[in-house]
Write a protein that holds these residues in place. Structure first.
Motif, PDB file in Angstrom:
ATOM      1  N   ASP A 275      59.647  32.769 136.121  1.00  0.00           N
ATOM      2  CA  ASP A 275      58.253  32.598 136.568  1.00  0.00           C
ATOM      3  C   ASP A 275      57.488  33.901 136.496  1.00  0.00           C
ATOM      4  OD1 ASP A 275      58.165  29.900 136.968  1.00  0.00           O
ATOM      5  OD2 ASP A 275      58.581  29.989 139.111  1.00  0.00           O
ATOM      6  N   GLY A 276      58.059  34.984 137.068  1.00  0.00           N
ATOM      7  CA  GLY A 276      57.340  36.248 137.087  1.00  0.00           C
ATOM      8  C   GLY A 276      56.388  36.366 138.253  1.00  0.00           C
ATOM      9  N   MET A 277      56.799  35.877 139.427  1.00  0.00           N
ATOM     10  CA  MET A 277      55.925  36.007 140.598  1.00  0.00           C
ATOM     11  C   MET A 277      55.815  37.483 140.984  1.00  0.00           C
ATOM     12  SD  MET A 277      58.231  34.548 143.762  1.00  0.00           S
ATOM     13  CE  MET A 277      59.644  35.444 144.406  1.00  0.00           C
ATOM     14  N   ALA A 278      54.642  37.875 141.445  1.00  0.00           N
ATOM     15  CA  ALA A 278      54.367  39.271 141.752  1.00  0.00           C
ATOM     16  C   ALA A 278      55.353  39.820 142.776  1.00  0.00           C
ATOM     17  CB  ALA A 278      52.931  39.413 142.247  1.00  0.00           C
ATOM     18  N   LEU A 279      55.749  38.997 143.721  1.00  0.00           N
ATOM     19  CA  LEU A 279      56.674  39.421 144.769  1.00  0.00           C
ATOM     20  C   LEU A 279      57.997  39.918 144.186  1.00  0.00           C
ATOM     21  CD1 LEU A 279      57.275  39.494 147.855  1.00  0.00           C
ATOM     22  CD2 LEU A 279      58.156  37.172 147.639  1.00  0.00           C
ATOM     23  N   ALA A 280      58.415  39.349 143.057  1.00  0.00           N
ATOM     24  CA  ALA A 280      59.705  39.696 142.464  1.00  0.00           C
ATOM     25  C   ALA A 280      59.729  41.117 141.928  1.00  0.00           C
ATOM     26  CB  ALA A 280      60.037  38.719 141.348  1.00  0.00           C
ATOM     27  N   SER A 281      58.549  41.691 141.666  1.00  0.00           N
ATOM     28  CA  SER A 281      58.500  43.029 141.098  1.00  0.00           C
ATOM     29  C   SER A 281      58.584  44.130 142.157  1.00  0.00           C
ATOM     30  CB  SER A 281      57.213  43.204 140.280  1.00  0.00           C
ATOM     31  OG  SER A 281      56.075  43.124 141.122  1.00  0.00           O
ATOM     32  N   LEU A 282      58.583  43.742 143.441  1.00  0.00           N
ATOM     33  CA  LEU A 282      58.716  44.738 144.490  1.00  0.00           C
ATOM     34  C   LEU A 282      60.023  45.509 144.330  1.00  0.00           C
ATOM     35  CD1 LEU A 282      57.536  42.684 147.618  1.00  0.00           C
ATOM     36  CD2 LEU A 282      56.238  44.391 146.338  1.00  0.00           C
ATOM     37  N   ARG A 283      59.994  46.789 144.656  1.00  0.00           N
ATOM     38  CA  ARG A 283      61.167  47.623 144.431  1.00  0.00           C
ATOM     39  C   ARG A 283      62.382  47.129 145.208  1.00  0.00           C
ATOM     40  NH1 ARG A 283      60.567  53.984 145.366  1.00  0.00           N
ATOM     41  NH2 ARG A 283      60.635  53.332 147.548  1.00  0.00           N
ATOM     42  N   THR A 284      62.144  46.525 146.361  1.00  0.00           N
ATOM     43  CA  THR A 284      63.262  46.033 147.173  1.00  0.00           C
ATOM     44  C   THR A 284      63.938  44.820 146.545  1.00  0.00           C
ATOM     45  OG1 THR A 284      61.653  44.773 148.467  1.00  0.00           O
ATOM     46  CG2 THR A 284      62.399  46.884 149.380  1.00  0.00           C
ATOM     47  N   LEU A 285      63.230  44.085 145.666  1.00  0.00           N
ATOM     48  CA  LEU A 285      63.800  42.908 145.005  1.00  0.00           C
ATOM     49  C   LEU A 285      64.164  43.226 143.558  1.00  0.00           C
ATOM     50  CD1 LEU A 285      61.365  40.173 146.359  1.00  0.00           C
ATOM     51  CD2 LEU A 285      63.649  40.717 147.190  1.00  0.00           C
ATOM     52  N   ASN A 286      63.181  43.776 142.816  1.00  0.00           N
ATOM     53  CA  ASN A 286      63.440  44.258 141.456  1.00  0.00           C
ATOM     54  C   ASN A 286      64.129  43.198 140.604  1.00  0.00           C
ATOM     55  OD1 ASN A 286      63.169  46.281 139.556  1.00  0.00           O
ATOM     56  ND2 ASN A 286      65.120  47.250 140.047  1.00  0.00           N
ATOM     57  N   LEU A 287      63.596  41.978 140.631  1.00  0.00           N
ATOM     58  CA  LEU A 287      64.241  40.826 140.000  1.00  0.00           C
ATOM     59  C   LEU A 287      63.994  40.765 138.502  1.00  0.00           C
ATOM     60  CD1 LEU A 287      65.718  38.054 140.323  1.00  0.00           C
ATOM     61  CD2 LEU A 287      63.459  37.038 140.711  1.00  0.00           C
ATOM     62  N   THR A 288      65.068  40.613 137.748  1.00  0.00           N
ATOM     63  CA  THR A 288      64.955  40.318 136.324  1.00  0.00           C
ATOM     64  C   THR A 288      64.506  38.864 136.188  1.00  0.00           C
ATOM     65  OG1 THR A 288      66.724  41.869 135.781  1.00  0.00           O
ATOM     66  CG2 THR A 288      66.178  40.202 134.130  1.00  0.00           C
ATOM     67  N   THR A 289      63.503  38.611 135.348  1.00  0.00           N
ATOM     68  CA  THR A 289      62.947  37.260 135.290  1.00  0.00           C
ATOM     69  C   THR A 289      62.285  36.997 133.946  1.00  0.00           C
ATOM     70  OG1 THR A 289      61.430  35.715 136.422  1.00  0.00           O
ATOM     71  CG2 THR A 289      60.730  37.993 136.258  1.00  0.00           C
ATOM     72  N   MET A 290      62.073  35.720 133.658  1.00  0.00           N
ATOM     73  CA  MET A 290      61.240  35.318 132.527  1.00  0.00           C
ATOM     74  C   MET A 290      59.817  35.206 133.063  1.00  0.00           C
ATOM     75  SD  MET A 290      63.223  35.328 130.002  1.00  0.00           S
ATOM     76  CE  MET A 290      61.920  34.815 128.865  1.00  0.00           C
ATOM     77  N   GLN A 291      58.963  36.088 132.599  1.00  0.00           N
ATOM     78  CA  GLN A 291      57.626  36.238 133.174  1.00  0.00           C
ATOM     79  C   GLN A 291      56.600  35.395 132.420  1.00  0.00           C
ATOM     80  OE1 GLN A 291      56.057  40.359 133.198  1.00  0.00           O
ATOM     81  NE2 GLN A 291      56.079  40.092 135.414  1.00  0.00           N
ATOM     82  N   GLN A 292      56.023  34.434 133.113  1.00  0.00           N
ATOM     83  CA  GLN A 292      54.949  33.624 132.534  1.00  0.00           C
ATOM     84  C   GLN A 292      53.610  34.334 132.719  1.00  0.00           C
ATOM     85  OE1 GLN A 292      55.184  29.191 133.155  1.00  0.00           O
ATOM     86  NE2 GLN A 292      56.405  29.806 134.904  1.00  0.00           N
ATOM     87  N   PRO A 293      52.645  34.120 131.824  1.00  0.00           N
ATOM     88  CA  PRO A 293      51.301  34.686 132.002  1.00  0.00           C
ATOM     89  C   PRO A 293      50.503  33.830 132.987  1.00  0.00           C
ATOM     90  CG  PRO A 293      51.373  33.460 129.946  1.00  0.00           C
ATOM     91  CD  PRO A 293      52.775  33.416 130.527  1.00  0.00           C
ATOM     92  N   LEU A 294      50.869  33.884 134.244  1.00  0.00           N
ATOM     93  CA  LEU A 294      50.352  32.950 135.246  1.00  0.00           C
ATOM     94  C   LEU A 294      48.834  33.013 135.395  1.00  0.00           C
ATOM     95  CD1 LEU A 294      53.154  33.646 137.873  1.00  0.00           C
ATOM     96  CD2 LEU A 294      52.946  31.607 136.423  1.00  0.00           C
ATOM     97  N   PHE A 295      48.303  34.223 135.545  1.00  0.00           N
ATOM     98  CA  PHE A 295      46.854  34.380 135.696  1.00  0.00           C
ATOM     99  C   PHE A 295      46.134  33.819 134.475  1.00  0.00           C
ATOM    100  CE2 PHE A 295      42.955  36.858 135.062  1.00  0.00           C
ATOM    101  CZ  PHE A 295      42.339  36.734 136.298  1.00  0.00           C
TER     102      PHE A 295
END
Length: 338
Positions: A275-295
């Protein structure tokens, strides 16, 4: 003593233009030059003028409103999509009336009926649980743009979706490139998006000669669903070294389950979401993800809906956008434990 409220006539006088030009400028008409628009907006701001939406609707005999159904306010990706919708809607002088029905189909139908009562000029569905029959019937009354799904078609329906199958293939191929072979998948439940992502997982595993390692656990698009499915997976398959999760919110639950099991991400188990939710990019989570162009998906949906409102006979749009692999801290090369 009554305070005089500025009127559209006051704005016109201050800006040195006609009332009709003020009206067109404040509703986002493209027939107004940029210079005139700036002058009018500055005059309105200085006077503290607020347009009367009800009076405008009566005068124009239209609502200047778009109805938006959001499946779930708990998932941050919907807010990111909604920002794109509202940017375009606002630039065209439209208001957004936002409702949610959660996963309750009857409630979704009830909320949409309420939007129609407010005479919205079009409807945007940001994910939904509605039947194709219900959507097609509603599209006879108002144009509809669907975001995230493309399994419903009709003459008055546009769709903006992600290529979920291709994105899932990319996610699994990335894990394989890191040396993982024991890759499990936690699904998003019984819905079209989940089925497409599961199919991508299966195809990527088959293409890599890992058919016998296919391992699927039923989850949903919530952190609780991911946590429960991961607990079942970790208990049944302790040799798993990587997990592809159907969405980011569920991936957060998976990461919590891994930690509670006494293992760590990514040294013991790599986790990749979608999905690529903004929350996932926080340093505490740092999630690898498939990022959709949501906006951008939100912007495109509103753009095409606006065009359909102006040109109802326009050919239906079925637009698919690509997701991009966002490499972060939850994936690492396979360890010796495999």
């Amino acid at each position: 003593m009554a305070v005089h409220k500025p009127t559209i006539h006051d704005v016109a006088a201050k800006a040195g233009v006609s009332k009709s030009l003020v009206s067109m400028a404040l509703r986002g008409s493209d027939r107004v030059s940029a210079e005139s628009r700036q002058t009018i907006e500055r005059a309105a701001a200085e006077l503290g003028y607020r347009p009367n939406a009800a009076a405008r609707s009566l005068a124009d005999r239209r609502s200047w409103a778009i109805g938006v159904l959001v499946l779930d306010f708990n998932n941050p990706i919907f807010a990111q999509i909604l920002e794109g919708v509202q940017e375009v809607a606002g630039s065209k002088g439209y208001n957004s009336l936002i409702v949610t029905g959660s996963a309750d189909t009857a409630r979704q139908e009830s909320e949409l009926a309420r939007l129609l009562e407010f005479q919205v000029e079009g409807i945007i569905l940001i994910a939904h649980r509605l039947s194709a029959e219900t959507i097609k019937k509603m599209s006879d009354e108002r144009p509809i743009a669907i975001i995230t799904r493309d399994d419903v078609t009709g003459r008055n329906i546009d769709t903006i979706s992600n290529d979920d199958h291709a994105g899932a293939c990319t996610a699994v191929e990335y894990l394989i490139s890191l040396g993982h072979t024991r890759i499990a998948h936690i699904t998003g439940g019984n819905n079209q998006i989940s089925r497409d992502r599961e199919a991508g997982y299966r195809d990527a595993m088959n293409a890599a000669g890992l058919r016998s390692n296919i391992d699927i656990y039923i989850g949903d698009f919530t952190d609780a669903g991911g946590y429960q499915a991961a607990n079942e997976l970790l208990a049944a398959q302790p040799t798993t070294t990587a997990i592809f999760v159907a969405n980011d919110l569920s991936a957060l639950g998976v990461m919590a389950a891994v930690a509670d099991s006494g293992r760590s991400v990514p040294s013991d188990i790599s986790v990749i979401g979608y999905d690529g939710m903004a929350l996932a990019s926080l340093r505490t989570l740092n999630l690898t993800t498939m990022q959709q162009p949501l906006f951008e998906m939100g912007r495109l949906a509103m753009k095409h809906l606006f065009t359909r409102i102006k040109t109802p006979a326009k050919k239906p749009v079925r637009l698919r956008v690509d997701s991009q692999l966002h490499k972060a801290g939850t994936c690492a090369p396979r360890g010796v434990h495999d």
